[in-house]
Design an enzyme around this catalytic site. Structure first.
Site, mmCIF file in Angstrom:
data_model
loop_
_atom_site.group_PDB
_atom_site.id
_atom_site.type_symbol
_atom_site.label_atom_id
_atom_site.label_comp_id
_atom_site.label_asym_id
_atom_site.label_seq_id
_atom_site.Cartn_x
_atom_site.Cartn_y
_atom_site.Cartn_z
ATOM 1 N N ARG A 7 0.842 -1.207 0.000
ATOM 2 C CA ARG A 7 0.000 0.000 0.000
ATOM 3 C C ARG A 7 0.872 1.249 0.000
ATOM 4 N NH1 ARG A 7 -4.292 0.299 -2.090
ATOM 5 N NH2 ARG A 7 -5.299 -1.295 -0.821
ATOM 6 N N ASP A 38 -12.545 9.427 -7.439
ATOM 7 C CA ASP A 38 -11.937 8.306 -8.177
ATOM 8 C C ASP A 38 -12.252 8.537 -9.653
ATOM 9 O OD1 ASP A 38 -12.004 4.661 -7.740
ATOM 10 O OD2 ASP A 38 -10.833 5.991 -9.051
ATOM 11 N N ARG A 76 2.403 -6.183 -10.322
ATOM 12 C CA ARG A 76 2.849 -5.627 -9.027
ATOM 13 C C ARG A 76 3.018 -6.692 -7.943
ATOM 14 N NH1 ARG A 76 -2.404 -2.497 -6.386
ATOM 15 N NH2 ARG A 76 -3.977 -4.013 -7.002
ATOM 16 N N HIS A 96 0.824 3.819 -10.534
ATOM 17 C CA HIS A 96 -0.266 4.178 -9.603
ATOM 18 C C HIS A 96 0.318 4.871 -8.363
ATOM 19 C CE1 HIS A 96 -3.552 3.496 -6.772
ATOM 20 N NE2 HIS A 96 -4.276 2.865 -7.651
ATOM 21 N N GLU A 130 -2.122 9.290 -10.987
ATOM 22 C CA GLU A 130 -1.544 8.117 -11.661
ATOM 23 C C GLU A 130 -1.439 8.378 -13.171
ATOM 24 O OE1 GLU A 130 -4.250 4.946 -10.553
ATOM 25 O OE2 GLU A 130 -4.660 6.056 -8.689
HETATM 26 O O1 TA6 Z 1 -6.629 3.981 -9.134
HETATM 27 C C1 TA6 Z 1 -7.734 4.125 -8.269
HETATM 28 C C2 TA6 Z 1 -8.228 2.732 -7.888
HETATM 29 O O2 TA6 Z 1 -8.631 2.011 -9.022
HETATM 30 C C3 TA6 Z 1 -9.334 2.884 -6.854
HETATM 31 O O3 TA6 Z 1 -10.591 2.532 -7.405
HETATM 32 C C4 TA6 Z 1 -8.901 1.950 -5.721
HETATM 33 O O4 TA6 Z 1 -9.390 0.644 -5.940
HETATM 34 C C5 TA6 Z 1 -7.374 2.036 -5.855
HETATM 35 O O5 TA6 Z 1 -7.162 1.993 -7.259
HETATM 36 C C6 TA6 Z 1 -6.606 1.028 -5.047
HETATM 37 O O6 TA6 Z 1 -6.647 -0.213 -5.658
HETATM 38 P P1 TA6 Z 1 -5.844 -1.439 -4.943
HETATM 39 O O7 TA6 Z 1 -6.102 -2.599 -5.837
HETATM 40 O O8 TA6 Z 1 -4.388 -1.051 -4.899
HETATM 41 O O9 TA6 Z 1 -6.417 -1.545 -3.560
#
Ligand code: TA6
Length: 301
Positions: free
Chosen positions: A73, A213, A99, A169, A273
């Site tokens: 995270r 988002d 990833r 991201h 991102e």
């Molecule tokens: O990029 C935004 C997103 O798609 C959100 O909808 C949220 O799900 C975030 O990515 C985090 O995704 P993850 O799979 O890393 O928990």
């Protein structure tokens, strides 16, 4: 493995490799211009702090857990070869598998400007081929200095064209989500993913007062995160990317996710991102390559 890595790719005063308590291998980059850390699993840059900044520019959750085949995270997750949910296979991982699989170091060096360069290649396996049966090389090069440059390169080495979705991201460290705005996307169309998915157009700078988002489409624009609390601007420049995703989970989603650092770690992060997603997925023709590049810079004011 660590000894071999340091022998072949370690650079005194720039780069060394360590094994984390989780068993994952971390590249530690530390030079006169800045420092960073990158987990070889996922080629996942976790932290970056230029010397000019007292506070890191790339955010890593206090609750980030390093574990085999698990996403971390924070930092700059590599979303590839799709962005978001897989279009047809609900059992495939969101944001692709890149990833959470092994990558191997293929090169390291010092740039003429003194920054540290590190390149990694995704390691294919039966598991990855089940989800992505195309022959290709996927490399990530990071260049760490007063700026942070990342180049995500997809080379189609097979005989058939394929289409990818992708993103770097990146989670940026901010003073408080209520004291930042994002410039650069004025007038752009975006898919608003909160409460369904509707196409809208951005009016003015982006401010934040709830879960946000958004996938901005058909934009190659540089974005600037204006941080009134930390008194700095973070410049997010890119090339080879025609979508920009802006995301804050806000309190409810953050509490559900549970790994953003309680009680309100989510207030100190913002994702901007650089991507190719939805309408902007990229066809990589057989025998060609496609590169998504970002360059981050923090300027205090
Ligand atoms: O990029 C935004 C997103 O798609 C959100 O909808 C949220 O799900 C975030 O990515 C985090 O995704 P993850 O799979 O890393 O928990």
């Amino acid at each position: 493995m660590i000894t071999a890595l340091n022998t072949q790719f370690g650079i005194k005063g720039h780069l060394d490799f360590i094994e984390d308590a989780s068993g994952l291998v971390i590249a530690k980059i530390d030079n006169v211009q800045g420092s960073a850390s990158l987990c070889l699993q996922g080629a996942h840059l976790m932290t970056w702090q230029p010397r000019s900044q007292k506070i890191p520019v790339v955010w890593l959750s206090k609750d980030a857990k390093l574990a085999s085949e698990k996403s971390i995270r924070g930092g700059a997750p590599v979303c590839w070869p799709w962005f978001g949910a897989h279009p047809t296979e609900s059992t495939f991982p969101g944001h692709g598998y890149a990833r959470t699989v092994a990558w191997r170091v293929i090169e390291s060096g010092i740039e003429p400007c003194g920054a540290t360069r590190l390149s990694l290649r995704l390691v294919e396996s039966n598991k990855t081929r089940e989800q992505w049966p195309h022959e290709c090389n996927v490399d990530l090069t990071v260049i760490v200095g007063e700026t942070l440059r990342m180049e995500l390169n997809t080379e189609n080495t097979g005989d058939n064209d394929f289409v990818i979705g992708e993103a770097l991201h990146t989670y940026f460290q901010i003073g408080d989500i209520g004291a930042v705005s994002v410039n650069g996307l004025e007038g752009c169309e975006y898919w608003d993913k909160v409460g369904g998915s509707s196409l809208k157009r951005q009016q003015g700078a982006i401010g934040f007062s709830g879960e946000t988002d958004r996938v901005y489409i058909n934009t190659a624009a540089e974005c600037v995160i204006h941080d009134e609390k930390l008194k700095r601007r973070i410049h997010v420049a890119k090339s080879g990317s025609f979508s920009t995703v802006v995301w804050t989970p806000w309190v409810e989603k953050a509490n559900k996710m549970g790994d953003l650092g309680q009680p309100d770690g989510w207030r100190e992060m913002l994702c901007v991102e650089s991507a190719n997603a939805l309408d902007n997925q990229v066809k990589v023709a057989a025998g060609t390559r496609h590169t998504l590049i970002v360059e981050y810079r923090a300027v205090s004011f």
